[in-house]
Design a protein around this motif. Structure first.
Motif, mmCIF file in Angstrom:
data_model
loop_
_atom_site.group_PDB
_atom_site.id
_atom_site.type_symbol
_atom_site.label_atom_id
_atom_site.label_comp_id
_atom_site.label_asym_id
_atom_site.label_seq_id
_atom_site.Cartn_x
_atom_site.Cartn_y
_atom_site.Cartn_z
ATOM 1 N N MET A 29 60.929 -3.971 29.023
ATOM 2 C CA MET A 29 61.069 -4.973 29.660
ATOM 3 C C MET A 29 61.432 -4.861 30.791
ATOM 4 S SD MET A 29 62.286 -9.313 29.712
ATOM 5 C CE MET A 29 62.374 -10.166 30.231
ATOM 6 N N GLN A 30 60.228 -5.765 31.708
ATOM 7 C CA GLN A 30 60.779 -5.199 33.834
ATOM 8 C C GLN A 30 61.065 -6.443 33.942
ATOM 9 O OE1 GLN A 30 56.740 -4.911 35.220
ATOM 10 N NE2 GLN A 30 58.116 -4.072 36.984
ATOM 11 N N LEU A 31 62.491 -6.132 35.167
ATOM 12 C CA LEU A 31 63.545 -6.707 35.268
ATOM 13 C C LEU A 31 62.627 -7.761 36.217
ATOM 14 C CD1 LEU A 31 66.518 -4.678 36.654
ATOM 15 C CD2 LEU A 31 65.882 -6.598 35.256
ATOM 16 N N ALA A 32 61.461 -7.220 37.632
ATOM 17 C CA ALA A 32 60.476 -8.257 38.472
ATOM 18 C C ALA A 32 59.108 -7.447 38.467
ATOM 19 C CB ALA A 32 61.545 -7.987 39.735
ATOM 20 N N GLN A 33 58.320 -7.867 39.216
ATOM 21 C CA GLN A 33 57.141 -7.661 39.879
ATOM 22 C C GLN A 33 56.279 -8.200 41.510
ATOM 23 O OE1 GLN A 33 54.262 -9.864 37.009
ATOM 24 N NE2 GLN A 33 54.802 -8.048 35.609
ATOM 25 N N SER A 34 56.077 -6.754 41.613
ATOM 26 C CA SER A 34 55.861 -7.382 43.108
ATOM 27 C C SER A 34 54.797 -8.811 43.507
ATOM 28 C CB SER A 34 54.701 -5.997 43.610
ATOM 29 O OG SER A 34 54.846 -6.051 45.391
ATOM 30 N N GLY A 35 55.472 -9.583 44.384
ATOM 31 C CA GLY A 35 55.463 -10.601 44.506
ATOM 32 C C GLY A 35 55.097 -11.450 43.668
ATOM 33 N N GLN A 36 56.438 -11.461 43.240
ATOM 34 C CA GLN A 36 56.665 -12.872 42.224
ATOM 35 C C GLN A 36 57.956 -12.695 42.843
ATOM 36 O OE1 GLN A 36 59.191 -11.094 38.912
ATOM 37 N NE2 GLN A 36 58.923 -12.759 37.427
ATOM 38 N N ALA A 37 58.499 -14.452 42.715
ATOM 39 C CA ALA A 37 59.517 -15.375 43.719
ATOM 40 C C ALA A 37 60.921 -15.328 42.647
ATOM 41 C CB ALA A 37 59.111 -17.180 43.583
ATOM 42 N N LEU A 38 61.761 -14.665 43.631
ATOM 43 C CA LEU A 38 63.079 -14.640 44.049
ATOM 44 C C LEU A 38 63.989 -16.228 43.957
ATOM 45 C CD1 LEU A 38 65.221 -13.223 42.108
ATOM 46 C CD2 LEU A 38 65.478 -11.819 44.789
ATOM 47 N N GLY A 39 64.140 -16.902 43.075
ATOM 48 C CA GLY A 39 64.253 -17.694 43.643
ATOM 49 C C GLY A 39 63.884 -19.260 44.839
ATOM 50 N N ALA A 40 63.887 -19.666 45.500
ATOM 51 C CA ALA A 40 63.545 -20.515 46.106
ATOM 52 C C ALA A 40 62.640 -19.810 47.447
ATOM 53 C CB ALA A 40 63.504 -21.473 46.196
ATOM 54 N N SER A 41 64.059 -18.833 47.537
ATOM 55 C CA SER A 41 63.777 -18.514 49.643
ATOM 56 C C SER A 41 62.909 -16.948 49.720
ATOM 57 C CB SER A 41 64.978 -18.764 50.017
ATOM 58 O OG SER A 41 65.543 -19.575 49.835
ATOM 59 N N TYR A 42 62.992 -16.335 48.320
ATOM 60 C CA TYR A 42 62.659 -14.999 48.555
ATOM 61 C C TYR A 42 61.749 -14.053 47.566
ATOM 62 C CZ TYR A 42 67.940 -15.064 49.373
ATOM 63 O OH TYR A 42 68.995 -14.947 50.535
ATOM 64 N N ARG A 43 60.889 -13.339 47.842
ATOM 65 C CA ARG A 43 59.825 -13.083 46.964
ATOM 66 C C ARG A 43 59.890 -11.481 47.375
ATOM 67 N NH1 ARG A 43 55.135 -15.908 45.509
ATOM 68 N NH2 ARG A 43 56.286 -17.389 46.577
ATOM 69 N N PHE A 44 59.865 -11.027 45.654
ATOM 70 C CA PHE A 44 59.986 -9.135 45.350
ATOM 71 C C PHE A 44 59.048 -9.032 46.539
ATOM 72 C CE2 PHE A 44 61.871 -11.420 42.055
ATOM 73 C CZ PHE A 44 63.666 -10.160 41.640
ATOM 74 N N GLY A 45 59.511 -7.683 47.094
ATOM 75 C CA GLY A 45 58.675 -6.940 47.106
ATOM 76 C C GLY A 45 58.324 -5.312 46.819
ATOM 77 N N GLU A 46 58.901 -4.398 46.522
ATOM 78 C CA GLU A 46 58.979 -2.991 46.170
ATOM 79 C C GLU A 46 60.444 -2.749 45.100
ATOM 80 O OE1 GLU A 46 57.960 -0.171 48.878
ATOM 81 O OE2 GLU A 46 55.310 -1.079 48.807
ATOM 82 N N ARG A 47 60.341 -1.708 44.694
ATOM 83 C CA ARG A 47 61.296 -1.904 43.724
ATOM 84 C C ARG A 47 62.145 0.326 43.791
ATOM 85 N NH1 ARG A 47 62.378 0.310 37.883
ATOM 86 N NH2 ARG A 47 60.806 2.557 38.182
ATOM 87 N N VAL A 48 63.196 -0.497 44.720
ATOM 88 C CA VAL A 48 63.186 0.749 45.743
ATOM 89 C C VAL A 48 64.649 1.445 44.941
ATOM 90 C CG1 VAL A 48 62.547 0.271 47.563
ATOM 91 C CG2 VAL A 48 64.846 -0.571 46.975
#
Length: 660
Positions: A1-20
């Motif tokens: 299962m992937q933790l997150a996806q690019s462009g997905q919201a993280l809370g109300a103040s952030y948005r995912f970019g790239e996994r580093v």
């Protein structure tokens, strides 16, 4: 299962970019904040969401890092809890990690490797002074503010304190292994414990890798084989000059007590670096097939594996059948956070017959004597486990001696502080119990106190000390300005006027006789006094020990009627310090920390008229007003234990006479 996806919201103040990046408990992503800033987020892996211990560790990372605000440490900005997802938001460090530098650039030039590692030690020194250990120092967790070709001093940032522990001076006994096999200190492998000295060891491994292009114990075998070499083998000698190798060898000492503190290690590397500026990088060498063993006491891993069994486990090939090997992760350079498998150790038939039937559990007692060794080791029984550490050998020569005691009475310092010292050496424990008694005279004293705990001989390294009665950290000369070896910073002490408090310390030193104990106790007292009275020291650290006097300053002329500006100037061994006054009247804001430390704050300050009624002092004793014209006047002052203070003479004139 992937933790997150690019462009997905993280809370109300952030948005995912790239996994580093990814680690044992989470993944690291770039994120974009609502204001457009690029930050980084560490997100807990879903498979760990139901593991209370890992969730606790992950949540603790944020609280630990919030308290570690230093330029050499990646700062935490926020924490997001969103359903089953937990994420820590921190600064994004764009220059990459030392792992990328080590992979791409290969071995570094010695001066570069020393400079980088010194900054890692700076970060550790700051964390250790706050009671925090990292426990997973490796190139992956050391980031650069700028990419390697553009790197410069001050660009190192240590990250990932997510598996650190708040420890104080007492080394924590773990329930399993947390760390990276290629960088694990030997005491973590052999005894399941770690502390600040373990961080120093891991940073020493990092320095070795930056110099050689490989870690000291990389080689054939399983990941457990690699880890066990930290306990059983000597690090292969590198073709560097003796000064650098001696320092590196000390950092990689099997005995935690022999390793320098992080601040001392940073200073040592910086002393070496200029002399190595012209040296080229070493050629990347191959890991050896065999390693030289060290002489060591029998070892138990978490009370389950004997020394002989550990050796067999380390030598076993990965495919060996019926071999129970501790699971240390996928690779020697990957962080693991797993318990060591426990099992009952069945006695061997040949050993069983030789042991007394009444105590079958202690079948390994014979292992306490090494062949060809004259060293008697201390056996300690804790909850059914035997833990033998290399440091216990230090007490062996005096184990059969008598109890020794010594005292060094203190003399009152100008602030009214008296420090008395007593020591008792107990052969049965192999330790010396040091008692420090801090007494105050007319004023309460507080703040930080300096104490130097030297080794028995000048050539000895600074001993490890276990403290009780105060919050204690290593003295950092770069912070306090007091550059003294084996110095400790005692904080949180409150000594009421006319009373005393005690602080105790257990020190692993074993004096041979009464004369050696007397000399050791006296040398610590003398070193502490010399450091506190060093005229080359600037700054206001340790005021209760360093303040020599107080000067009362006023303007040369005062206009009546008006408040009299009075400045209380501290006097150190280096002279008056006008830049950092103790107190200024009329006062504005909170009293200085120095005033609180030496006089209990404003309540320890009083002014009085020194010129026959020309001055008026309010009921608090803190504000003085010039009332009458006089050509010569003085103001008297009392500050804590300094009770007979007086200003130089000044004149009081009228506004008409002054031309105002």
């Amino acid at each position: 299962m992937q933790l997150a996806q690019s462009g997905q919201a993280l809370g109300a103040s952030y948005r995912f970019g790239e996994r580093v990046g990814s680690g044992a408990v989470g993944e690291v992503w770039t994120i974009t904040a609502a204001d457009g800033r690029t930050l980084a987020a560490k997100v807990l892996r879903p498979e760990h969401a139901d593991d209370p211990s890992l969730v606790e560790r992950f949540v603790r990372e944020r609280s630990v890092l919030l308290a570690l605000q230093d330029r050499s440490i990646v700062p935490v900005r926020d924490m997001v809890v969103e359903g089953p997802r937990l994420a820590i938001v921190m600064d994004y460090i764009p220059g990459g990690s030392l792992r990328e530098v080590a992979n791409d650039a290969g071995p570094l030039r010695p001066a570069e490797a020393l400079s980088i590692t010194a900054e890692v030690f700076d970060a550790l020194a700051f964390a250790h002074s706050r009671g925090v250990t990292h426990r997973d120092i490796k190139p992956d967790n050391v980031l650069l503010a700028r990419p390697w070709p553009e790197w410069g001093p001050g660009d190192v940032r240590v990250s990932d304190f997510g598996i650190s522990d708040v420890v104080g001076e007492k080394i924590r006994q773990t329930t399993g292994l947390i760390g990276t096999p290629q960088y694990m200190p030997p005491e973590l492998i052999s005894q399941g414990r770690s502390g600040p000295a373990g961080d120093v060891y891991s940073a020493g491994v990092l320095l070795y890798e930056l110099l050689a292009g490989r870690t000291p114990f990389a080689g054939p075998g399983t990941d457990f084989s690699v880890a066990y070499r930290h306990v059983s083998s000597r690090p292969p000698r590198l073709p560097v000059n003796d000064g650098l190798w001696d320092t590196l060898d000390l950092l990689l000492s099997k005995d935690p007590a022999q390793r320098p503190a992080a601040a001392d290690a940073a200073a040592a590397l910086r002393r070496l670096a200029p002399g190595l500026a012209g040296y080229a990088a070493l050629a990347r060498g191959q890991a050896p097939e065999e390693f030289d063993d060290v002489e060591r006491p029998a070892t138990l891993v978490r009370g389950a594996f004997t020394d002989a069994e550990l050796t067999a486990l380390a030598a076993a090939p990965p495919s060996a059948e019926e071999t129970v090997v501790p699971d240390l992760g996928e690779a020697g350079s990957a962080t693991i956070a797993r318990p060591i498998p426990r099992r009952q150790v069945l006695p061997q038939p040949e050993n069983r017959a030789e042991e007394p039937a009444a105590v079958p559990f202690w079948r390994t007692r014979k292992a306490l004597l090494l062949a060809g060794s004259a060293v008697l080791l201390l056996a300690v029984m804790v909850a059914g486990f035997i833990v033998l550490s290399p440091g216990s050998q230090q007490a062996a020569p005096a184990a059969a001696g008598e109890q020794l005691s010594a005292q060094v009475p203190g003399q009152a310092l100008p602030t009214g502080l008296t420090i008395s010292r007593s020591a008792v050496y107990e052969p049965s424990s192999g330790e010396t119990r040091l008692t420090l008694t801090y007494a105050a005279q007319k004023a309460p004293l507080s703040g930080n106190f300096l104490e130097v705990i030297p080794g028995l001989a000048e050539a000895d390294t600074c001993p490890a000390v276990s403290w009780a009665g105060a919050a204690v950290s290593r003295n950092q000369g770069s912070v306090t300005g007091v550059d003294v070896g084996c110095g400790w910073n005692l904080s949180g002490l409150q000594v009421s006027a006319g009373s005393s408090v005690e602080v105790t310390a257990k020190v692993p030193v074993a004096p041979a006789d009464q004369q050696e104990l007397d000399a050791w106790l006296r040398s610590g007292a003398e070193a502490t006094a010399a450091a506190a009275q060093d005229p080359d020291v600037l700054g206001s650290a340790y005021p209760a020990q360093r303040l020599m006097g107080v000067e009362v300053r006023t303007p040369a002329r005062v206009v009546t009627p008006s408040p009299l500006k009075i400045t209380l100037v501290p006097v150190w061994a280096s002279g008056p310090d006008e830049l950092n006054p103790l107190y200024v009247s009329p006062a504005a804001g909170k009293p200085s920390q120095m005033l609180t430390a030496v006089a209990g704050g404003e309540k320890g300050v009083r002014f009085s008229d020194g010129c026959g009624g020309a001055l008026a002092v309010d009921s608090s004793g803190l504000t003085v007003t010039a009332l009458q014209i006089t050509p010569e006047c003085t103001v008297r002052a009392s500050v804590g234990n300094f009770t007979e203070l007086q200003s130089p003479r000044f004149g009081i004139t009228s506004r008409e006479a002054s031309g105002d």
